[in-house]
Design an enzyme around this catalytic site. Sequence first.
Site, mmCIF file in Angstrom:
data_model
loop_
_atom_site.group_PDB
_atom_site.id
_atom_site.type_symbol
_atom_site.label_atom_id
_atom_site.label_comp_id
_atom_site.label_asym_id
_atom_site.label_seq_id
_atom_site.Cartn_x
_atom_site.Cartn_y
_atom_site.Cartn_z
ATOM 1 C CB CYS A 161 -1.056 0.189 1.386
ATOM 2 S SG CYS A 161 -1.990 -1.566 1.132
ATOM 3 C CG HIS A 173 -3.080 3.632 5.850
ATOM 4 N ND1 HIS A 173 -2.846 3.918 4.638
ATOM 5 C CD2 HIS A 173 -2.872 2.578 6.066
ATOM 6 C CE1 HIS A 173 -3.040 2.731 4.129
ATOM 7 N NE2 HIS A 173 -3.151 1.790 5.084
ATOM 8 C CG HIS A 185 -6.771 0.361 1.282
ATOM 9 N ND1 HIS A 185 -5.690 1.232 0.520
ATOM 10 C CD2 HIS A 185 -6.097 0.027 2.311
ATOM 11 C CE1 HIS A 185 -4.640 1.150 1.084
ATOM 12 N NE2 HIS A 185 -4.657 0.378 2.099
#
Lengths: 267, 410
Positions: free
Chosen positions: B176, B306, B340
């Site tokens: 990520c 995040h 995400h």
Amino acid sequence: MRLYVNGIGMIGPGLVGWRDHQAVLTGTSPYRETMRPEPVASILPPNERRRSSDIVRWAVHVAQEAIEQAQVNPREVATVFASSCGETDVLNRLCTALATPQRVISPTLFHHSVHNAAAGYWGIATGSQQSSTALSCYDSSLCAALLDAAAYVHIEGGLVLLVAYDLPPPLPLYATRPLREGFAAAFVLAETPGQHSLVQLDLSLSDDLSLNVTSMEEAGLETLRSTNPAARSLPLLAAIAGHRATPVCLEYLEYQRLSIRVTPCRS
Amino acid sequence: MKCEKSVMAPLVLSAYTLVSALGKGLEPTYRALRDRRSGLRPCDFEDVGIKTYIGRVDGLEDSSAGCGSTAQELEQFDCRNNRLALLGLQQDRFMQAASEARDRYGAHRVAVILGTSTSGILETEHAYHERDPQTGVLPASFTSRYRYTHNMFSLAHFVRTCLNLRGPAMVISTACSSSAKAFATASRFIETGFCDAAIVGGVDSLCLTTLYGFSSLELMSSDPCRPCDEDRDGLTLGEAAGFALLEKADRAEHSGAVALLGYGESCDGYHMSHPHPEGAGAIRAMHDALRRSGLTPGDIDYINLHGTATRANDSIEDKAVSSVFDLSTPCSSTKGWTGHTLGAAGITEAVIAAMCLTHSFVPGTLNTTRVDPNLRSYVLLENREQPVRRVLSNIFGFGGNNCSMILGTL
């Protein structure tokens, strides 16, 4: 741009460890390509070692060898892991499972599929919290990693562990990337010379395509070099093993060359 | 030991763009943020039977990466990830900006440094369905194009081919954190002189691997994700393509231009998929970003978390943020809008940060109704109008790989 090599790791057919087999690269010992490498990667905790893929063990094995030779604390060393194809064995197992009607995949397999799996395992094994990058640049992955590591030591200071590694993909993925043999190499790189520095490297990028790319004299080694992206490091490793000032030129993508002048730090 | 480093010279984002579930380009993205309109929808990706939501980009099934291009060489790159990449390049005059940079510096002096986590893996997933039933051999039409679709470098290869660039290139794939780390590497490449400018960013697209993978880890919500909510129960996956042209700050055409002021990279050195319990790596990344930008925690006007909406991420990130920053610093997660976007999360949230800076607002966390009382940070739930001069954005990934970025106006 100048940097120093403080430690080296190497594993491949007939090239099982830097200390024992660097003479093969200079032609003073014969190349026995039938000698099969068995990565140990003893730094991995037993549980992690059991769960890890072959390619993770190859990468961690050479990383450990280079760090031990450089005699540095791995917690103080940032890392750059470079692999053209990454975790092909894990991807094969995932895609096989996803092609079944149930599509049941193991959570462990999934988090092992990331390109930074080897980098992550190295971090877990050493407890290092330094920056870690995992990259790919197809056949030029080693060159990209050398640039990334060189820029890192110059801007951030300290040491960088560069690990280049690629294994032949399993069937049926092998057809997509028929690498004949596995190879991994690691370098501990520093901005300034130290007591363990082996050689000084002067790197320069050039768009002069008339510069000849350095190849290996020994036919078996040349085959290895030209068929595994990580083994593109062989001319650099051979120049370091030669203990004399040597120019090395690596192909970087289609339109550039990476020239490296290798100069020994001690005789 | 690391030596003490000086403050980095800011690098201007002289062009940037984003395509996500919120729309194509900056304008629809901005409208969705202001109108608090989520891009998430019930999962309608292929025949996936998981009860979840996704942030899908419309139309990727019908277009071709070679579409609209006369260059035949682009067709071999055709796959969902590169279609999304092309859609990104076509927004907000980004291709023109890249072309101008090429004219200004020369094709060899513009780098392409991009992040992705799964590249064009969907092609391989499809090819496994089409294996020869007797031999297990993959279709030849797939194997000959693997290099241009699924190989990890494919994305940067495609983008530099599209933009006719010949400078240094690589794909960073640290799960990520990939496209956030692209900013850090590009910044070093510009500072060391390997290039004069860099195309940075990243692309990640929906695929079976991540949908079934996160499902197997039991990290995916069956509802739209609710970051920092006391009842949050997992993440929602999205897809996105985002790009920025990074150059030295003397290229800034006006005061108020958005710039990268600092970055911090670290590892947890703890576990492949679970964050360090004390957030040690996250704290280190935030501290490093502050040090490199020469700023103190009090200089940060807004933190884009995040904020994946998993139980563990949000509580550990909160521990880390509240140990570095004053508890009055406004924070939020924008995952409720975009989902995400994995390897594209860094560029997705960098572009959102740029919008906060240029439009003087802070997005409140979407879908969240009650902030987890165990969280100490000041989590905003409603959008807020306020001057924003500096934003810190956190991105954390599998393998315990962390990156924090600070963007600000010059």
